[in-house]
Structures are given as C-alpha cells and as structure tokens.
Write a protein that holds these residues in place. Structure first.
Motif, mmCIF file in Angstrom:
data_model
loop_
_atom_site.group_PDB
_atom_site.id
_atom_site.type_symbol
_atom_site.label_atom_id
_atom_site.label_comp_id
_atom_site.label_asym_id
_atom_site.label_seq_id
_atom_site.Cartn_x
_atom_site.Cartn_y
_atom_site.Cartn_z
ATOM 1 N N GLY A 48 -64.348 -66.682 -102.558
ATOM 2 C CA GLY A 48 -62.989 -66.452 -103.040
ATOM 3 C C GLY A 48 -62.446 -65.092 -102.741
ATOM 4 N N PRO A 49 -62.492 -64.597 -101.495
ATOM 5 C CA PRO A 49 -61.986 -63.251 -101.228
ATOM 6 C C PRO A 49 -60.503 -63.117 -101.505
ATOM 7 N N GLY A 50 -59.723 -64.170 -101.229
ATOM 8 C CA GLY A 50 -58.289 -64.074 -101.478
ATOM 9 C C GLY A 50 -57.985 -63.894 -102.945
ATOM 10 N N ARG A 51 -58.719 -64.597 -103.782
ATOM 11 C CA ARG A 51 -58.491 -64.504 -105.222
ATOM 12 C C ARG A 51 -58.788 -63.099 -105.726
ATOM 13 N N THR A 52 -59.873 -62.503 -105.251
ATOM 14 C CA THR A 52 -60.224 -61.161 -105.695
ATOM 15 C C THR A 52 -59.219 -60.131 -105.185
ATOM 16 N N ALA A 53 -58.795 -60.265 -103.938
ATOM 17 C CA ALA A 53 -57.810 -59.336 -103.393
ATOM 18 C C ALA A 53 -56.486 -59.455 -104.141
ATOM 19 N N ALA A 54 -56.095 -60.696 -104.464
ATOM 20 C CA ALA A 54 -54.858 -60.881 -105.228
ATOM 21 C C ALA A 54 -54.985 -60.262 -106.610
ATOM 22 N N ALA A 55 -56.171 -60.405 -107.211
ATOM 23 C CA ALA A 55 -56.381 -59.803 -108.527
ATOM 24 C C ALA A 55 -56.294 -58.290 -108.449
ATOM 25 N N ARG A 56 -56.805 -57.711 -107.354
ATOM 26 C CA ARG A 56 -56.747 -56.255 -107.208
ATOM 27 C C ARG A 56 -55.305 -55.781 -107.042
ATOM 28 N N LEU A 57 -54.544 -56.500 -106.235
ATOM 29 C CA LEU A 57 -53.127 -56.162 -106.118
ATOM 30 C C LEU A 57 -52.425 -56.297 -107.470
ATOM 31 N N GLY A 58 -52.725 -57.388 -108.162
ATOM 32 C CA GLY A 58 -52.113 -57.590 -109.473
ATOM 33 C C GLY A 58 -52.526 -56.531 -110.470
ATOM 34 N N LEU A 59 -53.782 -56.087 -110.387
ATOM 35 C CA LEU A 59 -54.256 -55.043 -111.293
ATOM 36 C C LEU A 59 -53.446 -53.762 -111.115
ATOM 37 N N GLY A 60 -53.178 -53.401 -109.871
ATOM 38 C CA GLY A 60 -52.349 -52.224 -109.643
ATOM 39 C C GLY A 60 -50.951 -52.396 -110.204
ATOM 40 N N THR A 61 -50.410 -53.599 -110.070
ATOM 41 C CA THR A 61 -49.049 -53.847 -110.563
ATOM 42 C C THR A 61 -48.972 -53.763 -112.078
ATOM 43 N N VAL A 62 -49.892 -54.438 -112.781
ATOM 44 C CA VAL A 62 -49.795 -54.434 -114.244
ATOM 45 C C VAL A 62 -50.132 -53.059 -114.806
ATOM 46 N N ALA A 63 -51.016 -52.308 -114.135
ATOM 47 C CA ALA A 63 -51.260 -50.931 -114.567
ATOM 48 C C ALA A 63 -49.992 -50.101 -114.425
ATOM 49 N N LEU A 64 -49.280 -50.323 -113.325
ATOM 50 C CA LEU A 64 -48.017 -49.611 -113.114
ATOM 51 C C LEU A 64 -46.974 -50.044 -114.138
ATOM 52 N N ASN A 65 -46.939 -51.338 -114.457
ATOM 53 C CA ASN A 65 -45.994 -51.818 -115.469
ATOM 54 C C ASN A 65 -46.269 -51.176 -116.828
ATOM 55 N N ALA A 66 -47.552 -51.100 -117.201
ATOM 56 C CA ALA A 66 -47.894 -50.476 -118.481
ATOM 57 C C ALA A 66 -47.484 -49.009 -118.492
ATOM 58 N N ALA A 67 -47.694 -48.321 -117.369
ATOM 59 C CA ALA A 67 -47.311 -46.911 -117.292
ATOM 60 C C ALA A 67 -45.797 -46.746 -117.366
ATOM 61 N N GLU A 68 -45.062 -47.627 -116.680
ATOM 62 C CA GLU A 68 -43.599 -47.570 -116.764
ATOM 63 C C GLU A 68 -43.143 -47.833 -118.199
ATOM 64 N N GLY A 69 -43.807 -48.774 -118.863
ATOM 65 C CA GLY A 69 -43.477 -49.017 -120.267
ATOM 66 C C GLY A 69 -43.729 -47.788 -121.117
ATOM 67 N N ALA A 70 -44.844 -47.087 -120.852
ATOM 68 C CA ALA A 70 -45.138 -45.865 -121.604
ATOM 69 C C ALA A 70 -44.081 -44.795 -121.337
ATOM 70 N N ARG A 71 -43.610 -44.723 -120.100
ATOM 71 C CA ARG A 71 -42.537 -43.762 -119.792
ATOM 72 C C ARG A 71 -41.278 -44.093 -120.587
ATOM 73 N N PHE A 72 -40.924 -45.371 -120.628
ATOM 74 C CA PHE A 72 -39.754 -45.774 -121.401
ATOM 75 C C PHE A 72 -39.963 -45.492 -122.890
ATOM 76 N N LEU A 73 -41.196 -45.677 -123.364
ATOM 77 C CA LEU A 73 -41.485 -45.398 -124.773
ATOM 78 C C LEU A 73 -41.273 -43.921 -125.082
ATOM 79 N N VAL A 74 -41.731 -43.056 -124.198
ATOM 80 C CA VAL A 74 -41.549 -41.619 -124.407
ATOM 81 C C VAL A 74 -40.063 -41.266 -124.420
#
Length: 749
Positions: free
Chosen positions: A336-362
């Motif tokens: 399942g290399p595609g699944r893992t690569a997609a998860a890695r891309l998604g991990l970067g996105t949701v980490a960025l979303n959480a950080a953007e949310g924290a910026r908005f919170l501040v």
C-alpha cells in the motif's frame, strides 16, 4: 401532573439554596425600606408604590446575574431606561388606545433588545413593567416627579443590598472555560506531536511513559470542548452580545472545536503517514500557541502574539514544498505505498490546519483583550474577513446585529412580535372591560406567556390554581383582619420573604399564590380594600392568561421547534454554497459572491433557534437528528474556509485546468451530500441516501489525494490535498448530523 415529553423530569428541591434565600432577603429589604420610608415617614404613597415596585420588578421578575459588582453596575445602568419608560407610560396613559399603541412599541423594542445579549434578555420583563404600571389610570402627569423618585430609590436600594447583603461571588467566566479548553488541547497537541515525530509521548507528570494518556487526554479535551457549547452554559454567562469582545470569545470557542477536530486527525493520519519531523515541529508550535492563548484570554494575563506561530507556518510551507526527502513524501513501505504517501500528505495538511486554527485563536484572543487589531488583508471581493468585527465601531456592530435579526427567520424578531401583540391586546382588553387594577392583566400576560403554546398551556394550570388559592387566603385575611394597616405593615416583610423564597423552590403555583397575598398586603396599606380585591386579582390573572394563550396560538405556536428543521436545512444548503464557492475561488473557476458571509449569518440564526428549542418542551420526534452537530457543521465550514482562503492564492489550488475541474466536481459531490442531508431533515426521512452520498464523496476525495501523490511536491498539488482534506473533514461533521456520534472512519481519509 403528567410530565410532558421532550423535557427531562427535574428533581424537586426540598429546601431552598442559600443563593435563593439571599436574593429574597435583598429584594425584601430594598422593597420594604423604600416603601415604609415614603409611605409612613414622608407620607408620599405614590413614591412608596414605585419604590417597592422597582425593587420587585428588577429583583424578582427580571434576571440580573453575575457577581455583586456586575449586578450593581447593571442596576445603575438600568435606571435611566426605567425612568424613560415611566415618563412614556405616564404621558400615554391619557387614553386607552394611546397606551396600547405605546405598549406595542415598547413591547417590541424591549423584547427585540434581547439581540443585545443575555443581560438584556434577563432585564426584558422588568423593563416592560416600568412602562406597564404608569400607562394605567389615573392619568396624573403631575405625579411624575414622585414616580421617578420612587423608581430611583428602589433601584439604588436594591443595588446597595446587592453589594452589602451576602454579595454574590462572580460566576465561572467564559474566559476560564476557553482557557481550560485551550490548555487541554495543548496537551493533546503535545501528544500528537510526539506521535508525528515517531517517539513515545511523555506522561502528563513527565516522569513516566505516557501511553495511558493516549485515551485520557483526548477524552478530557473533548469534554472541555463540549463545555464551551452555549447549550451547556447558563444563559447569563454566554458571550452572545454584539460587541467585539463577545464575538471574539465566541470565535475562540468555534476555533477551538476546529483545532480539536484537526488534532484528532493528526493522530489518525500520523499512525499511517509518520514519522514526519517537520509536522511534529509545527504541531509543537501549535501547542505553544494554544497555551499562550489560554493564558492570555483571561484578564490580567499576557496578551499573546501571533508572530511565533506565523513564523512556524511559513517555515513549514517552505519545507513541505522543498525538494528531497525533507519535504517530499517519503517512499512508503509495501504494501500500500499510495495509501501511506497519501496519509503523509494528509498529515502535513491537517497539521497545517491545526496551526492555522491556533493562529486564528491567538488573533481572536487579542481582540477579546482589546489589543490593537492587525490590518484586514482580506481582498475586497472576499470581505467580510474572519475578523471583520475587530475593525468595526461598537455602534456598527450593534446595527449589524439588529439588521441581521430583522427577519421572521430570527427567533428574537418572532418573540418580539409575539410579546408586542400580546401586551398591546391585553392593554386594550383591560381598558375596554374597565378592570380594576388592570395592570395585573398585563403582568399575568407577561409572566405566563412562553415562547411556545405548549409551554404557555403548561404554565397556565399552576398559575391559575396558585392565584385562586392566594385569592382565597387574601379574602379570608381581609375579612378577618379588616382595615388595620399596622397589621399588614408588620406582616408584609416576612410574607414577602417567604413568597420570594417559595416561588423558585416550590414552583409557579406557590409563586403566584404568595405574590397575590403580597400585593394585597401592599394595596391595603395604600387605600381601603375589601375582599373584592382578591376577586379582582383572580379575574385579572385569568384575563391576562387567556390573552397570552391566544397570542401563543396565533404567533408561531411551536416556538423554536417550529422551523428548526427548515432552518437547519437552510444552514446546510448555505454551507454547501459556501464550500462550493471556496473551491471555485481557490481553483480559479469562479469568483466570490458572498456565500461565506451568508453561511455565517445562517449559522447564527440557526444557533439562536436551537438555543430556544432547547429551553422548550417539544415533540420527542424532533430529538432524532443531532441539531448541535448540524450547527457545528456550518461553523466548521466557515472556520475551515477562512484559513484556506487566507493561505491559498486564488487559482492556485490545482495543477492545471483538468485537476481544477476534478476538484470542483469533488466539491460538488460534497455540496450534494450537504443538500441531501438537508432534504432528509425536511422530509423527516431516513438519511440513507445522504449517507451514501457522504460515502461516495469520501471515496472520490480519497482517490483525489492518491492521485496527488503521483505529482511533484509543488504548491498546486499540496493545495489540492489541503482542499481535499478540508472537504473530508466536513463530511465527517455531516455524518454526525443524523444522530451518529461515533468516531469518523479510521484511516487516512
């Protein structure tokens, strides 16, 4: 009496709480002190009447909450408005029809003023009474100075009693709730960062392995987030006013919900796509921002700065598009290399979303602390931006709130129309029938009428029974004692104290019965009275109750539940339009046309309707869908779109026209799922079709992310993943609306 459906049975309190007794003592002392001083000391019965009336109207019939200082401030600020209403009522009492017209205007204005927040909601009934009493005969404008002196004395004495007699401590501040939730999410972010980095998380005490925290920390964070829901908070403590501070605190709450959802997705995707050191660093910065906001949201804490989290976000954006193993998706182990690569891309996105949310919170926290607002860099065609309220003067914020609720879709507008119609009709009836003490007719209408016909009918029986019993006791008392004011003067304080204590503890019947006895004791000290005073009280209460029931049957009889399904379906439809427009803007396939603002406004109206629905008895059939989940879905649509639009330049979210068209089709599928769920709510039908649409859209979005793994790690392909993950998160929210509160499907979806 059989318990009505839709309202859990409340245990009867066997004895009063100390706060109830303390409040009764304060009102009794203030009312009696003013009444006796002017009635027997200065021989001014008019001033005495208004002094007692002012203390009772605001102390018992209104709701003034908060700590002692806040209550005193509210009472003193009420004084000029009370004086204006007394003046208006005195002038318009010249004719019954002028008094009724004035009652319609005052009734609507005061009731609609509830859009200004919980304090005005609590004061509404008391303020109405300051017009009601003087608008009845006798027409005596020459007594206006005495009336105003009495009102001022009563309110000042009540304020002094609030400050000196068992002053109430301040309740739990909403800022404290926000701070606790932010700290809990910071701990969750620490846990997620450790998992992203591929290391075992430390325990909360830092001394042992934190494996057990993997379940405890998320559960605590979700519980504290749940405590931020307005439906979980006493009405008077909600930051629901139109001012920038209240809007910022509400913004903090919805942003924390958004961050919590993204951090949970970080953990899910990290189990497949990790380790990802750059994402771990960003999530750690998110934890720091959450702690800074949690400390800074309280008065006296250090005001947080958004610069640290903004720097980390910028560094991560550069790192994830850099060539080489530091930025590109790492090769995945079979299978399942595609699944893992997609998860890695998604991990970067949701980490960025959480950080953007924290910026908005501040940024929201800074607004809540009156810190200078950053310039609004939202492009003109996409305004208003997420922090538009930080740049508006207070008067404009009030006007926006008023204008936004001048629609029959607003429960505030409906309640104001119902109240104005009922009170003006009651004034006409009292004048036409020439009822003695017609003031009691409007008082009964005001205190017995509820926001739904069912609740009004439920209140009617105990009110009439209590009034009849109180009238019987009053008649016996007047016949037995006769005209001996000294007896009534001596008995009034203990009877008043018992009445104001028994009502909140024993229910409406006791409240109405004892209040009947209290006002009889007051009137016998002002003028000779016989047993017919009790008869007049019973007739007037029955008349007022009849008017209230008729108004409830004619004006939106089902209250908040009448259009809840329609409003929720409208919210889902406008959220669908907002997400489609957002994707069109970031892919360059369409312009912004204000759909995001309309979705934001619809979420506010739906939340207000849901809050009223929660306070009413209702049909258990309406309990099926998770209405709060629907409101959160609309809020997450807006809160997720705002950072996307700020981060992704227009027309850059896809690598070429074909990819843009494909992403737009996926957004259309998600929008169709939203509208399908709304249609199922309207039809009261099972959400099978909507659930299939959710599953189909989720599968299509997963395929879109898998396709992105075969493209170079350039901004366009990464932005595609960002948009795809946002849409998937909205599908997770939507899946909870039919009542399924379980977790979202596992895996890198």
């Amino acid at each position: 009496m059989r318990r009505l459906p839709g309202r859990p049975e409340q245990p009867r309190r066997s004895r009063p709480e100390p706060a109830v007794v303390h409040r009764a003592v304060r009102v009794t002392v203030a009312a009696c002190a003013g009444f006796y001083t002017f009635r027997y000391g200065l021989h001014q019965p008019v001033t005495a009447t208004y002094a007692l009336f002012a203390a009772v109207a605001v102390g018992v019939l209104a709701r003034v909450e908060g700590g002692a200082r806040a209550r005193v401030r509210t009472l003193l600020l009420t004084l000029p408005f009370a004086a204006a209403l007394v003046c208006l009522g005195t002038v318009l009492a010249v004719h019954a029809w002028t008094a009724a017209l004035g009652m319609a205007g005052v009734g609507f204005a005061v009731a609609f003023g509830s859009v200004g927040g919980p304090r005005l909601v609590g004061l509404a009934n008391g303020l109405q009474l300051f017009y009601i009493l003087p608008c009845f005969p006798p027409f005596a404008p020459d007594t206006l100075p005495q009336r105003l002196a009495g009102v001022a004395t009563g309110l000042v004495l009540l304020a002094a009693a609030e400050r000196l007699l068992w002053p109430e401590p301040p309740p739990t501040d909403y800022r404290d709730r926000v701070a606790r939730a932010a700290r809990a999410l910071a701990r969750l972010a620490d846990l997620a960062a450790a998992e992203c980095a591929g290391r075992r998380p430390a325990a909360a005490d830092g001394k042992a392995d934190g494996k057990a925290d993997g379940a405890v920390v998320p559960a605590r964070a979700l519980a504290l987030l749940d405590d931020l829901r307005f439906s979980r908070i006493p009405m008077m403590e909600r930051p629901a006013g139109p001012g920038a501070v209240d809007r910022a605190l509400a913004h903090c709450a919805t942003t924390l919900h958004y961050i919590g959802a993204e951090l949970l997705r970080v953990r899910r995707l990290g189990s497949v796509g990790g380790p990802y050191p750059q994402a771990a660093v960003l999530v750690t910065a998110t934890a720091h921002a959450l702690r800074a906001a949690g400390c800074g949201v309280r008065a006296g804490g250090p005001v947080p700065s958004a610069a640290p989290i903004e720097e980390r976000i910028a560094a991560f954006e550069v790192a994830r598009t850099a060539p080489g193993p530091a930025g590109a998706p790492a090769p995945a182990p079979a299978p399942g290399p595609g699944r893992t690569a997609a998860a890695r891309l998604g991990l970067g996105t949701v980490a960025l979303n959480a950080a953007e949310g924290a910026r908005f919170l501040v940024l929201a926290t800074r607004t809540a602390r009156h810190a200078p607002a950053s310039p609004d860099d939202t492009p003109p065609d996409r305004r208003p931006g997420p922090f538009w309220y930080a740049h508006e003067p207070a008067a404009m914020l009030w006007w926006r709130r008023i204008r936004g609720n001048l629609t029959t879709r607003s429960v505030y507008f409906r309640n104001a129309l119902r109240t104005a119609g009922a009170l003006s009709a009651a004034r006409l009836v009292a004048g036409a029938l020439d009822l003695t003490h017609g003031f009691w007719v409007l008082l009964a209408t005001l205190t017995l009428m509820r926001t739904s016909a069912v609740d009004t009918r439920t209140a009617l029986r105990p009110a009439l029974v209590g009034t009849a019993c109180g009238a019987g006791v009053t008649a016996v008392l007047l016949l037995a004692v006769g005209e001996h004011p000294v007896f009534y003067a001596a008995a009034l304080p203990p009877v008043m104290l018992f009445a104001f204590t028994a009502g909140p503890v024993l229910g409406l019947a006791w409240a109405q019965g004892m209040f009947t006895v209290v006002i009889a004791m007051v009137f016998t000290q002002l003028a000779p009275a016989g047993w017919r005073l009790a008869e007049a009280r019973l007739v007037n209460v029955a008349t007022g109750a009849a008017v209230g029931i008729l108004a409830g049957l004619l004006a939106w009889p089902r209250g908040g539940g009448q259009d809840l399904r329609r409003r929720t379906a409208e919210l889902l439809d406008r959220s669908a339009a907002a997400l489609s427009e957002t994707v069109a803007v970031v892919t360059g396939t369409g312009p912004a046309r204000g759909a995001l603002g309309r979705a934001r406004h619809s979420a506010l109206l739906t939340e207000a309707q849901y809050a009223q629905y929660r306070s009413e008895r209702h049909d258990p059939a309406e309990d099926g869908p998770d209405w709060q989940a629907a409101v959160l879905t609309g809020q997450h649509t807006v809160r997720g779109a705002e950072p996307l639009l700020a981060r992704i330049p227009p027309g850059t979210a896809a690598a070429g026209p074909d990819r843009a068209a494909a992403l737009v089709r996926r957004a259309d599928q998600v929008a169709a799922a939203f509208r399908g769920q709304g249609a199922a709510l309207l039809a009261r039908a099972p959400a099978d079709a909507a659930e299939r649409a959710v599953a189909d859209a989720r599968g299509a979005l997963r395929a879109e992310r898998l396709a992105a793994t075969r493209l170079p790690a350039e901004p366009a392909s990464l932005y595609t993943v960002d948009v795809s993950l946002w849409l998937t998160g909205l599908l997770d929210d939507l899946a909870r609306v039919p009542g399924n509160t379980g977790p979202a499907p596992d895996g890198p979806h």
